[in-house]
Scaffold this motif. Structure first.
Motif, PDB file in Angstrom:
ATOM      1  N   GLY A 346      41.631  42.595  52.175  1.00  0.00           N
ATOM      2  CA  GLY A 346      41.771  41.879  50.943  1.00  0.00           C
ATOM      3  C   GLY A 346      41.071  40.694  50.763  1.00  0.00           C
ATOM      4  O   GLY A 346      41.188  40.007  49.795  1.00  0.00           O
ATOM      5  N   GLY A 347      40.075  40.612  51.526  1.00  0.00           N
ATOM      6  CA  GLY A 347      39.070  39.435  51.146  1.00  0.00           C
ATOM      7  C   GLY A 347      38.460  39.448  49.813  1.00  0.00           C
ATOM      8  O   GLY A 347      38.417  38.372  49.118  1.00  0.00           O
ATOM      9  N   ASP A 348      38.308  40.607  49.332  1.00  0.00           N
ATOM     10  CA  ASP A 348      37.451  40.677  47.850  1.00  0.00           C
ATOM     11  C   ASP A 348      38.581  40.479  46.944  1.00  0.00           C
ATOM     12  O   ASP A 348      38.412  39.690  45.872  1.00  0.00           O
ATOM     13  CB  ASP A 348      36.959  42.032  47.686  1.00  0.00           C
ATOM     14  N   ALA A 349      39.965  40.826  47.165  1.00  0.00           N
ATOM     15  CA  ALA A 349      40.795  40.512  46.202  1.00  0.00           C
ATOM     16  C   ALA A 349      41.420  38.988  46.109  1.00  0.00           C
ATOM     17  O   ALA A 349      41.723  38.400  45.144  1.00  0.00           O
ATOM     18  CB  ALA A 349      42.318  41.557  46.614  1.00  0.00           C
ATOM     19  N   ASN A 352      38.589  37.674  44.397  1.00  0.00           N
ATOM     20  CA  ASN A 352      38.640  37.804  42.787  1.00  0.00           C
ATOM     21  C   ASN A 352      39.810  37.045  42.189  1.00  0.00           C
ATOM     22  O   ASN A 352      39.730  36.765  40.901  1.00  0.00           O
ATOM     23  CB  ASN A 352      39.070  39.163  42.469  1.00  0.00           C
ATOM     24  N   THR A 353      40.976  36.796  42.822  1.00  0.00           N
ATOM     25  CA  THR A 353      42.029  35.899  42.286  1.00  0.00           C
ATOM     26  C   THR A 353      41.606  34.711  42.034  1.00  0.00           C
ATOM     27  O   THR A 353      42.056  34.010  40.936  1.00  0.00           O
ATOM     28  CB  THR A 353      43.189  35.856  43.384  1.00  0.00           C
ATOM     29  N   PHE A 354      40.793  34.016  42.727  1.00  0.00           N
ATOM     30  CA  PHE A 354      40.423  32.601  42.482  1.00  0.00           C
ATOM     31  C   PHE A 354      39.450  32.514  41.384  1.00  0.00           C
ATOM     32  O   PHE A 354      39.304  31.898  40.516  1.00  0.00           O
ATOM     33  CB  PHE A 354      39.711  31.823  43.703  1.00  0.00           C
ATOM     34  N   MET A 355      38.482  33.363  41.315  1.00  0.00           N
ATOM     35  CA  MET A 355      37.169  33.513  40.554  1.00  0.00           C
ATOM     36  C   MET A 355      37.671  33.823  39.094  1.00  0.00           C
ATOM     37  O   MET A 355      37.365  33.073  38.182  1.00  0.00           O
ATOM     38  CB  MET A 355      36.236  34.523  40.947  1.00  0.00           C
ATOM     39  N   ILE A 356      38.445  34.993  39.048  1.00  0.00           N
ATOM     40  CA  ILE A 356      39.182  35.516  37.670  1.00  0.00           C
ATOM     41  C   ILE A 356      40.325  34.480  37.272  1.00  0.00           C
ATOM     42  O   ILE A 356      40.053  33.920  35.901  1.00  0.00           O
ATOM     43  CB  ILE A 356      39.573  36.977  37.836  1.00  0.00           C
ATOM     44  N   GLY A 357      41.100  34.029  38.285  1.00  0.00           N
ATOM     45  CA  GLY A 357      42.122  32.860  37.824  1.00  0.00           C
ATOM     46  C   GLY A 357      41.639  31.731  37.246  1.00  0.00           C
ATOM     47  O   GLY A 357      42.077  31.075  36.221  1.00  0.00           O
ATOM     48  N   LEU A 358      40.571  31.084  38.079  1.00  0.00           N
ATOM     49  CA  LEU A 358      40.153  29.980  37.715  1.00  0.00           C
ATOM     50  C   LEU A 358      39.136  30.136  36.187  1.00  0.00           C
ATOM     51  O   LEU A 358      39.288  29.074  35.402  1.00  0.00           O
ATOM     52  CB  LEU A 358      39.027  29.298  38.872  1.00  0.00           C
ATOM     53  N   GLY A 418      37.193  47.983  32.929  1.00  0.00           N
ATOM     54  CA  GLY A 418      36.723  48.104  34.375  1.00  0.00           C
ATOM     55  C   GLY A 418      35.852  46.763  34.687  1.00  0.00           C
ATOM     56  O   GLY A 418      35.424  46.541  35.915  1.00  0.00           O
ATOM     57  N   THR A 419      35.765  45.893  33.686  1.00  0.00           N
ATOM     58  CA  THR A 419      34.947  44.675  34.209  1.00  0.00           C
ATOM     59  C   THR A 419      36.033  43.307  34.204  1.00  0.00           C
ATOM     60  O   THR A 419      37.295  43.560  33.890  1.00  0.00           O
ATOM     61  CB  THR A 419      34.101  44.126  32.957  1.00  0.00           C
ATOM     62  N   ALA A 420      35.607  42.412  35.085  1.00  0.00           N
ATOM     63  CA  ALA A 420      36.488  41.104  35.183  1.00  0.00           C
ATOM     64  C   ALA A 420      36.925  40.387  33.838  1.00  0.00           C
ATOM     65  O   ALA A 420      37.930  39.909  34.039  1.00  0.00           O
ATOM     66  CB  ALA A 420      35.917  40.335  36.350  1.00  0.00           C
ATOM     67  N   THR A 500      40.248  47.554  38.583  1.00  0.00           N
ATOM     68  CA  THR A 500      39.300  48.607  39.192  1.00  0.00           C
ATOM     69  C   THR A 500      39.190  48.258  40.691  1.00  0.00           C
ATOM     70  O   THR A 500      39.771  47.108  40.974  1.00  0.00           O
ATOM     71  CB  THR A 500      37.794  48.603  38.501  1.00  0.00           C
ATOM     72  N   ALA A 501      38.683  48.983  41.579  1.00  0.00           N
ATOM     73  CA  ALA A 501      38.483  48.584  42.847  1.00  0.00           C
ATOM     74  C   ALA A 501      37.723  47.299  42.954  1.00  0.00           C
ATOM     75  O   ALA A 501      37.818  46.713  44.149  1.00  0.00           O
ATOM     76  CB  ALA A 501      37.747  49.748  43.602  1.00  0.00           C
ATOM     77  N   LYS A 502      36.560  46.960  42.029  1.00  0.00           N
ATOM     78  CA  LYS A 502      35.792  45.816  42.220  1.00  0.00           C
ATOM     79  C   LYS A 502      36.733  44.646  41.661  1.00  0.00           C
ATOM     80  O   LYS A 502      36.220  43.499  41.817  1.00  0.00           O
ATOM     81  CB  LYS A 502      34.301  45.982  41.499  1.00  0.00           C
ATOM     82  N   THR A 503      37.599  44.778  40.811  1.00  0.00           N
ATOM     83  CA  THR A 503      38.502  43.446  40.388  1.00  0.00           C
ATOM     84  C   THR A 503      39.721  43.578  40.764  1.00  0.00           C
ATOM     85  O   THR A 503      40.764  42.752  40.314  1.00  0.00           O
ATOM     86  CB  THR A 503      38.271  43.751  38.624  1.00  0.00           C
ATOM     87  N   LYS A 504      40.018  44.323  41.970  1.00  0.00           N
ATOM     88  CA  LYS A 504      41.533  44.181  42.568  1.00  0.00           C
ATOM     89  C   LYS A 504      41.704  42.316  42.944  1.00  0.00           C
ATOM     90  O   LYS A 504      41.171  41.849  43.334  1.00  0.00           O
ATOM     91  CB  LYS A 504      41.618  44.816  43.725  1.00  0.00           C
ATOM     92  N   THR A 505      43.243  42.145  42.613  1.00  0.00           N
ATOM     93  CA  THR A 505      43.529  40.664  42.676  1.00  0.00           C
ATOM     94  C   THR A 505      44.414  40.871  43.923  1.00  0.00           C
ATOM     95  O   THR A 505      44.811  41.865  44.326  1.00  0.00           O
ATOM     96  CB  THR A 505      44.256  40.138  41.456  1.00  0.00           C
ATOM     97  N   MET A 506      44.922  39.759  44.191  1.00  0.00           N
ATOM     98  CA  MET A 506      45.870  39.624  45.391  1.00  0.00           C
ATOM     99  C   MET A 506      47.118  40.247  45.089  1.00  0.00           C
ATOM    100  O   MET A 506      47.795  40.977  46.232  1.00  0.00           O
ATOM    101  CB  MET A 506      46.226  38.054  45.651  1.00  0.00           C
ATOM    102  N   THR A 507      47.693  40.223  43.869  1.00  0.00           N
ATOM    103  CA  THR A 507      49.095  40.893  43.577  1.00  0.00           C
ATOM    104  C   THR A 507      48.796  42.487  43.744  1.00  0.00           C
ATOM    105  O   THR A 507      49.652  43.000  44.260  1.00  0.00           O
ATOM    106  CB  THR A 507      49.646  40.214  42.275  1.00  0.00           C
TER     107      THR A 507
END
Length: 551
Positions: A346-349, A352-358, A418-420, A500-507
């Motif tokens: 879940g490292g990518d997740a 993604n959570t921080f980058m997309i969230g912030l 499919g995008t962030a 998508t697989a590339k934009t999966k978040t922690m939840t």
């Protein structure tokens, strides 16, 4: 053109741009959803077939009835639990109150489906408590699945929301009103029922509406613990993401029905609130007192008992995160292996959570400041329209918004699926109202004469805003931003549709690990999310100097 008109035009342009933002990214998707519900199917002609099919089969309309049962029950039970909790925390001296308030907040900030997953570990068919009661006392615990489990999880999760609303309202009650009631012999429960509840009723209704909408929109809890007790968000998800050939038009039609239903409840709440609304200004706010005897004991039992139940899911999830695992099974001993797996899988997740969230949070804060200012200071037909349109996300469930965005931006020229960026848009639209509300509230408290004085001394309108108004707005902005941030990182219902697989978040990562049965990894990710939530709340308390959050 005069200087006044130039100044006015700057804010008119800003308001127009924000209005267009909402038209394109919220109104257009909802219109596309509406169109799809009536025009989908063969030939692309206008048809009511989807709606007829929904109301002609119990499998479909039964889900709406199930959602109604859940939302009404959760709302009533949350209000019943939150009212005495807020009253006791306001008027009684409770040991460790500051820490208890933080625990109440933490219990409400985690995604509800984590609570569902935790209660399955505790009271599921192979749960710790279930096995203990069966093996030691030969007692069969009640079934946690279905309606009972959904009600338990959502009530414990959402009661703190009403509590936070009521804490603010109770602090606005003048203690002289209560003293007058006591002098007339109205004490105890009678005082609460006859005096306090009527005074806090508008706030109670506002909190109840938020709980109703959150319970109606929740996807993860019934998906994990429902076991056949299907609610509308689950049905919409299954219809839209079905591997057996789901129907987008039918999913859109169900979404439209949910929006109409939510809108009716919203308007009803507004009508009742307006009839009962009044303003309060406490010259002598209610102060806490040291009670003695049975009353003090019962108050402590109630507060500590509720908080213990509310925080138990997160504590147990954190505990299981440190247990050793053998494959998917917990074994004796402690280990950090689950956290290693969490960062590996879940490292990518997490990133993604921080980058997309912030990214979403920066846009939320910027828009909230501008919207709060123009809707309070620059009243016009345009700003009134903007004020109304920003409330729409309150009545649109996350899964419905996710479907609307996908239907609208799944092809050129705006190919966003499919995008962030589409996740950022959904987070901004869904969570912006939190920051707008707190920013507008503090904007009302800033006297226009301060800005007028600045302008009269030669400062431009924009310079006055950035140098005078904005710094004074910051406490309200920070308060709303923290709440927006915490709800962004715990968002599931919209993300599950858009990721998508590339934009999966922690939840999403936690949810998928639970579905796969990887409970150790799920617990580790959930613990990381809880730590981020706690740190966010501590930052809020540090920046604002407050010891609690009120809405």
């Amino acid at each position: 053109m005069s200087l006044y008109h130039k100044k006015r035009d700057v804010w008119t342009i800003i308001t127009t741009v924000i209005f267009l933002f909402y038209l394109i990214l919220l109104v257009l998707p909802l219109f596309t959803l509406l169109k799809e519900s009536f025009v989908g199917g063969e030939g692309g002609r206008f048809s009511l077939n989807y709606f007829i099919e929904f109301f002609s089969k119990k499998y479909y309309y039964g889900s709406l009835i199930n959602s109604l049962k859940v939302t009404v029950s959760v709302t009533l039970l949350s209000a019943i639990l939150a009212t005495p909790l807020a009253y006791i925390m306001t008027t009684f001296k409770i040991e460790g109150k500051i820490y208890l308030q933080i625990l109440i907040l933490i219990s409400s900030m985690a995604p509800p489906f984590i609570g569902a997953y935790s209660w399955i570990l505790l009271l599921g068919r192979n749960g710790v408590v279930t096995n203990f009661m069966n093996n030691v006392f030969h007692i069969q615990t009640p079934d946690i699945y279905g309606f009972t489990g959904i009600l338990l999880v959502l009530t414990l999760q959402l009661t703190p929301l009403i509590y936070m609303y009521l804490m603010g309202a109770l602090k606005s009650i003048d203690s002289s009103l209560l003293e007058a009631a006591e002098s007339m012999g109205v004490t105890g429960i009678r005082k609460m029922w006859k005096v306090i509840i009527p005074l806090i009723m508008p706030t109670l209704l506002a909190g109840a509406l938020l709980v109703f909408m959150r319970a109606l929109a929740d996807f993860g809890t019934p998906m994990l613990i429902g076991e056949g007790y299907q609610t509308v968000p689950v049905m919409i998800f299954n219809e839209f993401i079905s591997e057996m050939g789901g129907d987008d038009g039918f999913a859109a039609a169900i979404s439209v029905i949910v929006i109409i239903f939510a809108l009716a409840v919203f308007l009803l709440q507004k009508y009742i609130s307006n009839k009962k609304s009044f303003s309060m200004n406490a010259l002598h706010p209610i102060s806490e007192k040291q009670e003695k005897g049975l009353k003090n004991i019962l108050a402590h039992i109630y507060v500590y008992g509720f908080i213990a139940l509310a925080i138990l899911p997160q504590l147990y999830v954190t505990y299981t995160a440190f247990l050793k695992t053998s494959g998917r099974i917990f074994v004796k001993g402690f280990s950090l292996d689950s956290f290693k797996l969490a960062f590996d899988r879940g490292g990518d997740a997490i990133y993604n959570t921080f980058m997309i969230g912030l990214s979403a949070l920066v846009i939320v804060v910027t828009l909230a400041i501008l919207i709060a200012y123009v809707t309070v200071r620059r009243k016009s037909t345009l700003t009134n329209g903007l004020d109304i349109i920003t409330m729409i996300p309150y009545i649109v469930p996350g899964s419905v918004l996710g479907i609307a965005l996908l239907l609208s931006f799944n092809s050129k020229p705006l190919l966003l699926s499919g995008t962030a960026f589409i996740l950022v848009i959904s987070f901004v639209i869904r969570r912006l109202p939190y920051t707008i509300r707190s920013s507008a509230a503090i904007m009302h408290q800033i006297s226009p004469s301060i800005e007028e004085a600045s302008i009269s001394l030669g400062a431009s309108n924009l310079k006055t805003f950035f140098k005078i108004t904005l710094p004074m707005m910051l406490p309200g902005v920070i308060s709303g931003a923290i709440l927006s941030w915490v709800t962004i990182i715990s968002e599931l219902s919209t993300s599950i549709i858009l990721y998508t697989a590339k934009t999966k978040t922690m939840t999403i990562a936690i949810y998928t690990e639970v579905i796969r049965g990887n409970y150790g990894t799920a617990a580790a990710l959930a613990t990381i999310l809880s730590i981020v939530t706690i740190i966010s709340l501590l930052i809020f308390f540090k920046l604002t100097g407050k010891k609690e959050i009120t809405l």
